[in-house]
Write an enzyme that holds these catalytic residues in place. Structure first.
Site, PDB file in Angstrom:
ATOM      1  N   CYS A  49     -32.588 -13.011  14.797  1.00 44.26           N
ATOM      2  CA  CYS A  49     -33.139 -11.696  14.457  1.00 44.26           C
ATOM      3  C   CYS A  49     -33.921 -11.756  13.151  1.00 44.26           C
ATOM      4  CB  CYS A  49     -32.028 -10.655  14.387  1.00 44.26           C
ATOM      5  SG  CYS A  49     -30.779 -10.973  13.125  1.00 44.26           S
ATOM      6  N   GLU A  95     -25.283 -17.115  14.716  1.00 44.26           N
ATOM      7  CA  GLU A  95     -25.811 -18.002  13.688  1.00 44.26           C
ATOM      8  C   GLU A  95     -24.982 -17.922  12.407  1.00 44.26           C
ATOM      9  OE1 GLU A  95     -29.536 -16.186  15.725  1.00 44.26           O
ATOM     10  OE2 GLU A  95     -27.405 -15.712  15.456  1.00 44.26           O
ATOM     11  N   TRP A 124      -3.649  -3.887  50.959  1.00 43.08           N
ATOM     12  CA  TRP A 124      -4.786  -4.553  50.336  1.00 43.08           C
ATOM     13  C   TRP A 124      -5.537  -5.299  51.425  1.00 43.08           C
ATOM     14  CZ3 TRP A 124      -5.910  -3.309  45.499  1.00 43.08           C
ATOM     15  CH2 TRP A 124      -4.901  -2.856  44.669  1.00 43.08           C
TER      16      TRP A 124
END
Length: 368
Positions: A79, A56, A174
């Site tokens: 908050c 904000e 891999w």
């Protein structure tokens, strides 16, 4: 709710912005904010790395005087408490915001409902619940940490078609291809931490970092090892002072080994031992939650994976399947779980399947 189609579009924009903070803002939630005046976006922001400044505040800074009389779309309740910064609810009111659309309330007891009440007391119109399911899913780790004290756990498994992670001799590099491995690095970057067991750390000598993606902020690297019998000459030790390394160990780990790792720059976290004489996975995750982590990406090995699965602590599975078969003599992707009945097996719901360079990635979420 009096939300419009434009509100939905702007909230989706805010959610996309919020996602940029995943893995970068803990212990804070990843929040997005879009400020709109007369149909035009005048400010947007998302939680900055490390959790400050909040979304904000960044959006208001961009909007300036254009914020007066505007609507702010925020993915999480602003908050209402004084922490390292003043309350975002007060900042929105001071900027002259006329209306706030909130996706979901903040479960933090310091905020829950208080931020919305503060906005209304300031005369601001508030709408709640727009895109709430998406907002809660985005911050599932934050909600889980606040509610249960532990982080969200994503377990990554890379295996052959018959569920093997290595040959009988231990060869594993891999199984999947380069695009799948690159995707794993992207998944690492979206989590606060990457975690392995001591066996994997000894066998693979991994770095556990995000590479080749231009990522500057690295996730925390975590190794669970009861006795800390890890090589002091390995890659983790060599980089402990440069990239955060946390070692979760038993309370009976040798004090001299604890001191040696601390001297290298690692953070040591003592943890109780469970009934099987291995680290208690639930206690380990509680300790990681207490340290602020909200999202952990676990890369095994098989014993740690089975321990987490058996304890019901895996929230999401990311399974990479490669087009080869190794056979029964290969090493399974999960260790023994001691199940006697199918009803005891943890169940997951399929969320997505995609092709990643010829390998198949399936994403699963824990039922319930």
């Amino acid at each position: 709710m009096n939300a419009t189609q434009d509100d939905i579009r702007h909230m989706r924009h805010a959610l996309a912005l919020a996602a940029r903070g995943l893995g970068r803002v803990w212990p804070n939630p990843a929040v997005g904010c879009v400020i709109v005046r007369e149909g035009r976006v005048v400010g947007r922001g998302w939680t900055a790395d490390g959790g400050r400044p909040h979304a904000e505040v960044r959006a208001l800074g961009q909007a300036g005087e254009a914020a007066r009389g505007a609507t702010a779309h925020v993915t999480l309740e602003p908050c209402a408490h004084h922490g390292q910064t003043p309350p975002c609810a007060d900042a929105l009111a001071a900027a002259g915001i006329a209306r706030v659309v909130v996706a979901t309330r903040d479960p933090d007891p310091r905020v829950n409902g208080a931020g919305i009440a503060r906005l209304r007391q300031a005369g601001i119109e508030v709408e709640e619940g727009l895109c709430e399911a998406r907002a809660r899913a985005l911050n599932a780790g934050f909600f889980l940490r606040v509610g249960q004290g532990r982080p969200w756990v994503t377990l990554k498994l890379a295996a052959s078609l018959d569920g093997r992670i290595a040959t009988a001799t231990g060869e594993s590099r891999w199984i999947t291809g380069p695009q799948a491995r690159r995707h794993v690095h992207a998944l690492r970057a979206r989590h606060d931490a990457v975690m392995v067991g001591g066996g994997t750390a000894r066998a693979d000598d991994p770095e556990l970092t995000v590479r080749d993606l231009g990522i500057a902020r690295q996730p925390v690297r975590i190794v669970l090892s009861r006795h800390l019998d890890l090589p002091l000459s390995g890659r983790l030790a060599a980089t402990a002072g440069k990239v955060p390394l946390w070692l979760v160990h038993g309370e009976d780990a040798p004090p001299e080994t604890v001191s040696a790792w601390e001297g290298l720059g690692a953070r040591l976290i003592a943890c109780p031992v469970g009934p099987g004489r291995q680290l208690d996975p639930a206690a380990a995750l509680q300790a990681l939650g207490a340290a602020g982590l909200t999202r952990v990406f676990c890369e095994g090995g098989g014993a740690l994976a089975a321990s987490l699965m058996g304890a019901g602590l895996v929230d999401e599975l990311a399974v990479f399947s490669a087009g080869l078969a190794i056979g029964a003599e290969g090493r399974p992707m999960l260790g023994a779980m001691g199940l006697g009945r199918l009803a005891e097996a943890p169940r997951f719901t399929l969320v997505e399947v995609r092709d990643v360079g010829g390998d198949v990635l399936s994403l699963w979420r824990r039922e319930g």
